[in-house]
Write a protein that holds these residues in place. Structure first.
Motif, short mmCIF file in Angstrom:
data_model
loop_
_atom_site.label_atom_id
_atom_site.label_comp_id
_atom_site.label_asym_id
_atom_site.label_seq_id
_atom_site.Cartn_x
_atom_site.Cartn_y
_atom_site.Cartn_z
N ALA A 110 0.90 -1.26 -0.01
CA ALA A 110 0.04 0.03 -0.10
C ALA A 110 0.74 1.38 0.11
O ALA A 110 0.62 2.20 -0.64
CB ALA A 110 -0.96 -0.21 1.21
N CYS A 111 1.86 1.45 0.81
CA CYS A 111 2.65 2.61 1.01
C CYS A 111 3.46 2.87 -0.38
O CYS A 111 3.61 4.12 -0.76
CB CYS A 111 3.71 2.46 2.09
N PRO A 166 1.79 6.59 6.13
CA PRO A 166 2.98 7.97 6.32
C PRO A 166 2.19 8.86 5.81
O PRO A 166 2.49 10.24 5.97
CB PRO A 166 3.98 7.29 5.69
N ALA A 167 1.46 8.95 4.29
CA ALA A 167 1.05 9.99 3.45
C ALA A 167 -0.23 10.61 4.40
O ALA A 167 -0.70 11.76 3.91
CB ALA A 167 0.36 9.59 2.20
N GLN A 168 -0.78 10.18 5.61
CA GLN A 168 -1.55 10.88 6.06
C GLN A 168 -0.90 12.10 6.75
O GLN A 168 -1.90 12.97 7.40
CB GLN A 168 -2.21 10.04 7.18
N HIS A 216 5.31 10.44 -0.99
CA HIS A 216 4.72 10.36 -2.40
C HIS A 216 4.86 8.85 -2.46
O HIS A 216 5.68 8.05 -2.21
CB HIS A 216 5.71 10.90 -3.17
N PRO A 217 3.79 8.17 -3.22
CA PRO A 217 3.74 6.87 -3.88
C PRO A 217 5.09 6.87 -4.76
O PRO A 217 5.45 7.99 -5.40
CB PRO A 217 2.65 6.61 -4.46
N VAL A 218 5.59 5.64 -4.88
CA VAL A 218 6.96 5.79 -5.82
C VAL A 218 6.58 5.88 -7.00
O VAL A 218 7.37 6.31 -8.06
CB VAL A 218 7.69 4.27 -5.71
N ASP A 232 -1.29 11.33 -9.96
CA ASP A 232 -0.77 12.17 -9.08
C ASP A 232 -1.88 12.15 -7.87
O ASP A 232 -2.88 12.74 -8.10
CB ASP A 232 -0.07 13.20 -9.26
N HIS A 233 -1.43 12.36 -6.58
CA HIS A 233 -2.68 12.12 -5.74
C HIS A 233 -2.84 13.68 -5.38
O HIS A 233 -1.78 14.57 -5.30
CB HIS A 233 -2.07 11.48 -4.31
N PHE A 234 -3.94 14.06 -4.95
CA PHE A 234 -4.25 15.44 -4.55
C PHE A 234 -4.25 15.64 -3.34
O PHE A 234 -3.86 16.75 -2.59
CB PHE A 234 -5.79 15.73 -4.77
N TYR A 235 -4.19 14.42 -2.34
CA TYR A 235 -4.10 14.63 -0.99
C TYR A 235 -4.82 15.85 -0.13
O TYR A 235 -4.12 16.63 0.13
CB TYR A 235 -2.74 14.55 -0.46
N PRO A 236 -6.03 15.90 -0.50
CA PRO A 236 -6.79 17.26 -0.16
C PRO A 236 -6.67 17.29 1.46
O PRO A 236 -6.44 16.22 1.83
CB PRO A 236 -8.27 17.02 -0.65
#
Ligand code: SF4
Ligand code: SF4
Ligand code: FES
Lengths: 190, 237
Positions: A95-96, A103-105, A145-147, B123-127
């Motif tokens: 997942a990461c 961690p992206a939280q 960031h995701p890879v 690409d993620h927005f991560y809002p």
């Protein structure tokens, strides 16, 4: 293929496999080891290059690279680029690596604020704690960031962690030169 | 002769006034969907139910069934379009399934499994969408909202309370709560409302029951969404 050719063919070369955990928890590597006794037949077909299992520090030319974890600091970026440069097939494992994961939280919190809270103003800190600033520590990125947002990735194997069976199926497909797919019940995001 | 159409080569009967989705669901056939629910008027917004009828795209939840239609549903080409729509939804919100109470019961996740989505690709927005935990019994986790308006329809049409609405346009569309403070606690919303149980994702959650059912034993763990005998059935029913 002519007979002569078939006789001359050397035994299949062992494939080189590199693995690394970036901003991950080693859960994916642990799940990998959960293939248990299947590791033995696997080792007849592959050989580990750089990996926490070998302690080789830099990746040589490899057939397959497995990357666990997202990218949270400058060292992760460097290592990921090294993997991309040396691995023919690069896999985002777990997942990461696939979406940054837990961690992206932190991605919505300004880095300065985050460090202040974790090391200076949060609960349960020892008196005098301060933000680590040893020059050897890799600098944190503003976001995790995701890879695939940093280098090109060939295959994705989601899961937190992906199950041993999913990893086993996936690796076998790659070793046999098939495009890996996840059979019933093996595709999980959690 | 009964009225019928062809769905991926299978004859599906329909009665007058039914949509392609309704007729397919009645026949036990799965057409992927997110914003459609059998109990509510179609909304036609998520586009997951896109099919090709006589070569032209249509949304199965809004298009009327008609005699002799040839409907292409689960082809690799259409599922690939659906995968892209799902990827867009995943990167627009914050979907961290390993820490989500809805995981295993989530229609978005189950549909992504069904479509074989291995990566969010974009690409993620991560809002940054703060959650609303003001209500004593129900939590709003806006980071996972996919703007399907099921809660809007349930609260308006069944509960008669109009607690939810969508505001903004395009990228700025977002779910709002109809109270002066904007907080759920300041509405007459109740945990027994239909709107409290209708959300297909983990955006409207009852408190204190998140892990009563362990991961691995949830709705879509034993039975993928595409194998559901009654497509559209959700765990709230
Ligand atoms: S709402 Fe669904 S897709 Fe989003 S994090 Fe929760 S389980 Fe995953
Ligand atoms: S909160 Fe849930 S039901 Fe309401 S619009 Fe968002 S996803 Fe749909
Ligand atoms: S289910 Fe038809 S558009 Fe959403």
């Amino acid at each position: 293929m002519s007979d002569e050719h078939a006789r001359a063919a050397p035994p299949p070369r062992k494939l080189k496999l590199a693995t690394v955990s970036l901003a991950g928890c080693f859960g994916c590597h642990t799940s990998f080891l959960d293939i248990d006794e299947r590791l033995l037949p696997l080792l007849e077909r592959i050989e580990f290059d750089r990996s926490p299992l070998t302690d080789i520090k830099h990746c040589g030319p490899c057939d397959i690279g497995l990357v666990e974890g997202g990218v949270c600091n400058a060292e992760n970026v460097e290592v990921l680029r090294e993997f991309r440069a040396h691995c023919r097939v690069l896999v985002a494992l777990g997942a990461c690596a696939v979406n940054g994961g837990l961690p992206a939280q932190r991605n919505n919190i300004a880095l300065g604020e985050l460090l202040q809270e974790v090391y200076r103003t949060g609960h349960g800190l020892a008196a005098g704690s301060r933000i680590p600033d040893d020059p050897e520590l890799p600098l944190l990125l503003n976001q995790v960031h995701p890879v695939h947002e940093v280098v090109r990735i060939d295959y994705f194997l989601p899961g937190c962690p992906p199950s041993a069976d999913a990893i086993w199926d996936f690796l076998n497909a790659l070793i046999e030169g098939r495009a890996p797919t996840l059979g019933p019940g093996l595709l999980q995001y959690d | 002769m009964n009225d019928s159409f062809l769905l991926d080569g299978e004859t599906i009967p329909f009665s007058p006034g039914q949509t392609v989705m309704q007729a397919a669901a009645a026949a036990g056939k799965y057409i992927p969907h997110l914003c459609w629910h059998p109990d509510f008027a179609p909304h036609g917004s998520c586009r997951l139910c896109i099919v090709r009828i006589g070569g032209r795209y249509a949304t199965a939840c809004t298009v009327g069934a008609a005699r002799g239609q040839v409907v292409e549903n689960r082809s690799e080409a259409i599922d690939a379009e659906r995968r892209t729509l799902l990827q867009l939804l995943f990167v627009e919100g914050n979907h961290f399934c390993p820490s989500c109470e809805k995981s295993g019961d989530c229609v978005l996740q189950a549909t992504a499994y069904e479509m074989g989505m291995l990566t969010p690709h974009f690409d993620h927005f991560y809002p940054d969408r703060p959650l609303d935990a003001s209500h004593p019994e129900v939590l709003l986790e806006f980071n996972r909202c996919i703007l399907c308006e099921l809660c809007v329809r349930a609260s308006r049409d069944v509960d008669r309370k109009n607690v939810f609405a969508l505001a903004g346009r395009g990228l700025r569309s977002h779910l709002i709560v109809n109270s002066e403070s904007g907080r759920l606690a300041d509405t007459d919303f109740a945990a027994t409302d239909r709107a409290a149980a209708v959300c297909p994702v983990g955006a409207i959650l009852k408190k204190r029951v998140g892990f009563a059912m362990p991961i691995g034993k949830r709705t879509y763990d034993p039975r993928p969404i595409g194998k559901s005998h009654e497509p559209g059935t959700r765990e709230d029913e």
